[in-house]
Design an enzyme around this catalytic site. Structure first.
Site, PDB file in Angstrom:
ATOM      1  N   CYS A   1      -3.386  54.461  -8.615  1.00 40.00           N
ATOM      2  CA  CYS A   1      -3.190  55.005  -9.965  1.00 40.00           C
ATOM      3  C   CYS A   1      -1.921  54.375 -10.527  1.00 40.00           C
ATOM      4  O   CYS A   1      -0.847  54.509  -9.920  1.00 40.00           O
ATOM      5  CB  CYS A   1      -3.047  56.527  -9.842  1.00 40.00           C
ATOM      6  SG  CYS A   1      -2.652  57.362 -11.384  1.00 40.00           S
TER       7      CYS A   1
ATOM      8  N   CYS B   1      -4.827  50.708 -15.891  1.00 37.44           N
ATOM      9  CA  CYS B   1      -5.237  52.027 -15.393  1.00 37.44           C
ATOM     10  C   CYS B   1      -6.461  51.786 -14.522  1.00 37.44           C
ATOM     11  O   CYS B   1      -7.354  51.018 -14.909  1.00 37.44           O
ATOM     12  CB  CYS B   1      -5.569  52.946 -16.565  1.00 37.44           C
ATOM     13  SG  CYS B   1      -6.373  54.496 -16.091  1.00 37.44           S
ATOM     14  N   THR B   2      -6.504  52.452 -13.368  1.00 38.69           N
ATOM     15  CA  THR B   2      -7.583  52.142 -12.419  1.00 38.69           C
ATOM     16  C   THR B   2      -8.949  52.686 -12.870  1.00 38.69           C
ATOM     17  O   THR B   2      -9.971  52.332 -12.294  1.00 38.69           O
ATOM     18  CB  THR B   2      -7.240  52.671 -11.017  1.00 38.69           C
ATOM     19  OG1 THR B   2      -6.964  54.076 -11.110  1.00 38.69           O
ATOM     20  CG2 THR B   2      -6.043  51.955 -10.445  1.00 38.69           C
ATOM     21  N   HIS B   3      -8.953  53.527 -13.880  1.00 38.75           N
ATOM     22  CA  HIS B   3     -10.244  53.948 -14.448  1.00 38.75           C
ATOM     23  C   HIS B   3     -10.874  52.818 -15.279  1.00 38.75           C
ATOM     24  O   HIS B   3     -12.091  52.783 -15.453  1.00 38.75           O
ATOM     25  CB  HIS B   3     -10.070  55.156 -15.374  1.00 38.75           C
ATOM     26  CG  HIS B   3      -9.871  56.471 -14.676  1.00 38.75           C
ATOM     27  ND1 HIS B   3      -8.748  56.758 -13.933  1.00 38.75           N
ATOM     28  CD2 HIS B   3     -10.657  57.587 -14.621  1.00 38.75           C
ATOM     29  CE1 HIS B   3      -8.850  57.988 -13.459  1.00 38.75           C
ATOM     30  NE2 HIS B   3      -9.995  58.514 -13.862  1.00 38.75           N
TER      31      HIS B   3
HETATM   32  N1  DGL Z   1      -6.292  56.040 -12.828  1.00 35.49           N
HETATM   33  C1  DGL Z   1      -5.063  56.493 -13.426  1.00 35.49           C
HETATM   34  C2  DGL Z   1      -4.135  55.314 -13.688  1.00 35.49           C
HETATM   35  O1  DGL Z   1      -4.350  54.281 -13.135  1.00 35.49           O
HETATM   36  C3  DGL Z   1      -5.373  57.307 -14.601  1.00 35.49           C
HETATM   37  C4  DGL Z   1      -4.207  58.059 -15.106  1.00 35.49           C
HETATM   38  C5  DGL Z   1      -4.520  59.355 -15.735  1.00 35.49           C
HETATM   39  O2  DGL Z   1      -5.036  60.224 -15.068  1.00 35.49           O
HETATM   40  O3  DGL Z   1      -4.166  59.505 -16.912  1.00 35.49           O
HETATM   41  O4  DGL Z   1      -3.191  55.379 -14.422  1.00 35.49           O
END
Ligand code: DGL
Length: 259
Positions: free
Chosen positions: A73, A183-185
């Site tokens: 993340c 962001c990993t999403h």
């Molecule tokens: N996957 C998270 C990242 O890389 C998402 C952050 C979030 O929950 O806002 O930042």
């Protein structure tokens, strides 16, 4: 210790994009993935809250005997990883937006970064930007709302397309030639991004680099699993198992866990 699992956590389901890279490179490794979806998004929370949540996730993975923890993340890494490294003995591998390769390769001297507010406002992000991107223009865009849509199973929805169009417009107008996914999403948005972006804009994310770094750290510490027993991959979420499973496919089981 070699057979102990690699722990991976994220604010939710997005870190599976990193887990997939790790699993592809290190198929012999046992892994435990923790999706803190009930607390997603982290990106709109203040640094202290992100630190507290990162400690909670870390403690669970440590109690499960993880030999290394991957903070999958960007928001948790940029806000909490130095504290985690000071507090715990095991190695932590983090993920940050790949500004460096984009800044080195841009021909238009302009790159775009799509990341959460928590990442863009972090001290670590400003430090990295000032080291690598002080001579180029960086168009920063807070991806507010994207994580929420993915977490609620609306990855390929009209709402997502509308959000992305609005976020990409100023970047395209500024003539970026690289878009950094911070962001990993966001790697899960790839099909939409390829459709919405002009073809000459290249998209960069850090997933593969994190997997290579994980391998290098394990190798250096003599912690690589020799793979004598078939690897076990466990997935836990305190949110919707269905959404997590939809990103992993049929081969993996997801369990609800109240952590
Ligand atoms: N996957 C998270 C990242 O890389 C998402 C952050 C979030 O929950 O806002 O930042």
């Amino acid at each position: 210790m070699r057979i102990n699992p690699i722990g991976v956590f994220d604010s939710g389901v997005g870190g599976t994009s990193i887990w997939k890279e790790i699993h592809a490179l290190l198929p012999n490794e046992n892994t435990i993935y923790l999706a803190d979806s009930t607390n997603a998004p982290y990106g709109t929370k203040d640094a202290n809250t992100i630190i507290d949540l990162s400690i909670k996730n870390t403690e669970y993975l440590l109690n499960r005997g993880c030999k290394v923890i991957v903070v999958a993340c960007n928001t948790a890494t940029t806000n909490a990883i130095s504290l985690l490294r000071n507090r715990y003995k095991i190695p932590f591998i983090g993920i940050e937006p790949s500004i460096k390769p984009a800044a080195l390769q841009t021909k238009t001297n302009t790159i775009g970064i799509l990341a959460t507010k928590g990442t863009l406002s972090s001290a670590l992000f400003s430090k990295t930007s000032s080291i690598y991107a002080s001579n180029i223009k960086v168009v920063e865009q807070d991806g507010n709302g994207i994580v929420e849509l993915i977490e609620s199973g609306k990855l390929f929805s009209n709402d997502m397309i509308l959000l992305l169009k609005a976020y990409l417009k100023p970047m395209i107008a500024a003539n970026i030639d690289y878009l950094v996914l911070g962001c990993t999403h966001y790697p899960y948005l790839m099909p939409l991004l390829l459709e919405l972006l002009p073809k000459h804009i290249k998209i960069i994310d850090s997933g593969e680099a994190v997997a290579r770094q994980t391998k290098a750290v394990l190798d250096k510490l003599d912690l690589l699993n020799l793979g004598l027993i078939k690897a076990k991959n466990e997935f836990y979420t305190n949110g919707s198992p269905g959404v997590l499973k939809s990103l992993l496919g049929e081969n993996f089981t997801v369990e609800y866990l109240d952590f």
